[in-house]
Write an enzyme that holds these catalytic residues in place. Sequence first.
Site, PDB file in Angstrom:
ATOM      1  N   GLY A  42       0.916  -1.176  -0.158  1.00 52.61           N
ATOM      2  CA  GLY A  42      -0.181   0.067  -0.009  1.00 52.61           C
ATOM      3  C   GLY A  42       0.926   1.175   0.067  1.00 52.61           C
ATOM      4  O   GLY A  42       1.976   1.190  -0.352  1.00 52.61           O
ATOM      5  N   GLY A  66       1.890   2.238   5.208  1.00 55.12           N
ATOM      6  CA  GLY A  66       3.147   1.672   5.435  1.00 55.12           C
ATOM      7  C   GLY A  66       3.588   1.822   6.658  1.00 55.12           C
ATOM      8  O   GLY A  66       4.027   0.977   7.558  1.00 55.12           O
ATOM      9  N   GLU A  83       5.619  -3.266   1.042  1.00 56.28           N
ATOM     10  CA  GLU A  83       5.621  -2.934  -0.596  1.00 56.28           C
ATOM     11  C   GLU A  83       4.900  -1.908  -0.737  1.00 56.28           C
ATOM     12  O   GLU A  83       3.849  -1.956  -0.904  1.00 56.28           O
ATOM     13  CB  GLU A  83       5.144  -4.380  -1.002  1.00 56.28           C
ATOM     14  CG  GLU A  83       5.681  -5.582  -0.975  1.00 56.28           C
ATOM     15  CD  GLU A  83       7.071  -5.568  -1.921  1.00 56.28           C
ATOM     16  OE1 GLU A  83       7.391  -4.666  -2.854  1.00 56.28           O
ATOM     17  OE2 GLU A  83       7.943  -6.640  -1.624  1.00 56.28           O
ATOM     18  N   CYS A 104       2.420   0.374  -8.886  1.00 49.68           N
ATOM     19  CA  CYS A 104       3.520   0.924  -7.896  1.00 49.68           C
ATOM     20  C   CYS A 104       4.728   1.181  -8.827  1.00 49.68           C
ATOM     21  O   CYS A 104       5.471   2.008  -8.480  1.00 49.68           O
ATOM     22  CB  CYS A 104       3.724  -0.012  -6.775  1.00 49.68           C
ATOM     23  SG  CYS A 104       3.931  -1.777  -7.477  1.00 49.68           S
TER      24      CYS A 104
HETATM   25  P1  NAD Z   1      -3.457   2.188   0.722  1.00 50.77           P
HETATM   26  O1  NAD Z   1      -2.242   2.446   1.472  1.00 50.77           O
HETATM   27  O2  NAD Z   1      -4.693   3.144   0.902  1.00 50.77           O
HETATM   28  O3  NAD Z   1      -4.241   0.834   1.365  1.00 50.77           O
HETATM   29  C1  NAD Z   1      -3.710  -0.444   1.137  1.00 50.77           C
HETATM   30  C2  NAD Z   1      -4.240  -1.453   2.117  1.00 50.77           C
HETATM   31  O4  NAD Z   1      -3.702  -1.046   3.502  1.00 50.77           O
HETATM   32  C3  NAD Z   1      -5.791  -1.445   2.282  1.00 50.77           C
HETATM   33  O5  NAD Z   1      -6.072  -2.665   2.293  1.00 50.77           O
HETATM   34  C4  NAD Z   1      -6.098  -0.614   3.490  1.00 50.77           C
HETATM   35  O6  NAD Z   1      -7.336  -1.252   3.907  1.00 50.77           O
HETATM   36  C5  NAD Z   1      -4.935  -1.005   4.353  1.00 50.77           C
HETATM   37  N1  NAD Z   1      -4.635  -0.099   5.192  1.00 50.77           N
HETATM   38  C6  NAD Z   1      -4.708   1.139   5.337  1.00 50.77           C
HETATM   39  N2  NAD Z   1      -4.275   1.938   6.594  1.00 50.77           N
HETATM   40  C7  NAD Z   1      -3.960   0.790   7.277  1.00 50.77           C
HETATM   41  C8  NAD Z   1      -3.506   0.758   8.640  1.00 50.77           C
HETATM   42  N3  NAD Z   1      -3.413   1.775   9.517  1.00 50.77           N
HETATM   43  N4  NAD Z   1      -3.067  -0.503   9.242  1.00 50.77           N
HETATM   44  C9  NAD Z   1      -3.377  -1.562   8.501  1.00 50.77           C
HETATM   45  N5  NAD Z   1      -3.879  -1.545   7.236  1.00 50.77           N
HETATM   46  C10 NAD Z   1      -4.174  -0.180   6.509  1.00 50.77           C
HETATM   47  O7  NAD Z   1      -3.106   1.999  -0.643  1.00 50.77           O
HETATM   48  P2  NAD Z   1      -3.979   2.018  -1.972  1.00 50.77           P
HETATM   49  O8  NAD Z   1      -4.589   2.906  -2.365  1.00 50.77           O
HETATM   50  O9  NAD Z   1      -4.819   0.820  -1.898  1.00 50.77           O
HETATM   51  O10 NAD Z   1      -2.847   1.243  -3.129  1.00 50.77           O
HETATM   52  C11 NAD Z   1      -1.873   2.171  -3.715  1.00 50.77           C
HETATM   53  C12 NAD Z   1      -0.620   2.170  -3.137  1.00 50.77           C
HETATM   54  O11 NAD Z   1       0.012   0.935  -3.121  1.00 50.77           O
HETATM   55  C13 NAD Z   1       0.476   3.075  -3.685  1.00 50.77           C
HETATM   56  O12 NAD Z   1       1.125   4.122  -2.911  1.00 50.77           O
HETATM   57  C14 NAD Z   1       1.102   2.063  -4.669  1.00 50.77           C
HETATM   58  O13 NAD Z   1       2.539   2.471  -4.882  1.00 50.77           O
HETATM   59  C15 NAD Z   1       1.091   1.081  -3.431  1.00 50.77           C
HETATM   60  N6  NAD Z   1       1.500  -0.206  -4.009  1.00 50.77           N
HETATM   61  C16 NAD Z   1       2.912  -0.863  -3.819  1.00 50.77           C
HETATM   62  C17 NAD Z   1       3.282  -1.926  -4.311  1.00 50.77           C
HETATM   63  C18 NAD Z   1       4.615  -2.490  -4.037  1.00 50.77           C
HETATM   64  O14 NAD Z   1       4.777  -3.711  -4.560  1.00 50.77           O
HETATM   65  N7  NAD Z   1       5.512  -1.602  -3.677  1.00 50.77           N
HETATM   66  C19 NAD Z   1       2.417  -2.861  -5.149  1.00 50.77           C
HETATM   67  C20 NAD Z   1       1.029  -2.236  -5.388  1.00 50.77           C
HETATM   68  C21 NAD Z   1       0.516  -0.962  -4.650  1.00 50.77           C
END
Ligand code: NAD
Length: 516
Positions: free
Chosen positions: A247, A252, A269, A303
């Site tokens: 995320g 993260g 990630e 990402c």
């Molecule tokens: P996000 O951070 O909003 O959410 C990701 C997940 O985290 C969701 O399931 C959300 O419910 C959960 N979450 C949010 N706050 C949390 C907390 N405090 N505790 C535990 N879980 C929590 O991200 P998004 O908008 O769904 O995805 C996009 C982001 O993900 C971008 O920044 C992208 O670069 C990143 N991403 C990274 C990779 C990688 O491999 N590096 C791959 C895919 C996406």
Amino acid sequence: MSMDLMKLRKEIFNELGLNSTNSGVYAAEWVKHPSGKKVVSVSPIDGKDIATILAGSKDDFEMIVRKTEKAQNDWLKLTPPQRGELIRLIGNELRKQKENLGKIVSLETGKTTVEGEGEIQEMIDIADFAVGLSRQLHGIQMASERFEHRMYEQYLPLGLIGVITSFNFPSSVWSWNSFIAAVVGDAVVWKPSSKAILTAISVMKIVTKVIKENKYPEIFALVIGSGAEIGNLMSADPRIKLISFTGSVKSGRVVSETVARRFGKTILELGGNNGSIVSSKANLNLSLKGVAFGAMATAGQRCTTTRRIIVEEKIYKEFTTRLKNIYTDVKVGNPREEGILVGPLIDGDAVKNFTRAVDRAKMEGGKLLAGGKTATIRGLKGGFYVQPTVIEMPKVTPITCEETFAPILYVFRYKTLEEAIKIHNAVPQGLSSSIFTNDLMEEEKFLSALGSDCGLANVNTATAGAEIGGAFGGEKDTGGGRESGSDAWKIYARRQTVTINWGKDIPLAQGVRFEV
Ligand code: NAD
């Protein structure tokens, strides 16, 4: 919903056994009345509701952890190749369901048809990889300094692991973690993004059908719920030995701190802000295609999306003029239609973030070369569309150090490769990078310790589009995690160093004497 989308919804609901209201909690069976809040799945293609999901509560989560811990104990009674056999069967079922699953990914996240199916192909690929791995899982043997002693390392299952996923790869990221963790001997609790819940439910329906038919322990559980509630419960729970989190950097950081406080393990990630250097020594046609794919595929919501290009002064004019033409011609629209390359953003907030970033870039000295506006699509009444955008930047500025999850490409110019690498490495994130050049020295410099500071480095190909065979992940604010191929499987295991004395005496290491 438009007639076409209604038809698609009906078709896949029949094929995948979905309803207008679905349970979002599974542990050995679907919980009929989970006690969390209702969550609505919305299609970004037209902004209309697809279905309602009953999310899990704290009590549901507790039940899931208990049941899945028990299943993991039974799972330990199987050898790794026997575990691999389950993953082989799941891979076969995914092959049969690739088209249906691809459609639900497309409907729920707005990916194009090929990208939706590509996501499922990635699950199939990682299943194959995990099956092979189930006959490896090797440790090494070391020479002991003590006479008639043997030392070696073994990798034992961790136990229960938690997988928290982002919306943009709503099924493949789960499989990267879960299939490999499963052959190692772990069981998995999955909390998907609330923006891609029908995909998660569909995947679980397929996977658990195979488990039931073949009478394997129920090692895969699902709990839909918010990050703040369920995600936080998972992160804080010491029974969950590893949290694999995908995320944003912001979420993260919270997860990382919570898990570290209890000395749990993490795979982080997080966001990327990926750059490509385009040298005057590159094949220009190839570089243009690479940059266009990297920056616009999945509407800039990978990402690994190319967010910055650093172009050599000598070819700057020609390159940006040709890139501008590509951006003007590219087809934005309903991702289910033939020929459309750029679909919608995930929701209204993503559109606001796009507009805000474009305005900020302009305020920070940027000059718009292409796009920059929201888009309306003929034949669709709603949806979250923007024009793929290119902005020329005079230097690295605050907005160019941020990841805006949208198709915005910042362009910089350079004179020397050293200068290009400096611009490239000037952002806090460190996921993917690339250089376009046919010059061996430039390429090697980019790959050296003085070159790209990212987890992924590509030559003459885009920052986006990784394969499952390599370890995937990034440095700096991207979190340092690695998953998928190579030896990334080791994080799902606890490493144990074993010393065996098969002699008749007990010599001590470092020459220590202890005569009793
Ligand atoms: P996000 O951070 O909003 O959410 C990701 C997940 O985290 C969701 O399931 C959300 O419910 C959960 N979450 C949010 N706050 C949390 C907390 N405090 N505790 C535990 N879980 C929590 O991200 P998004 O908008 O769904 O995805 C996009 C982001 O993900 C971008 O920044 C992208 O670069 C990143 N991403 C990274 C990779 C990688 O491999 N590096 C791959 C895919 C996406």
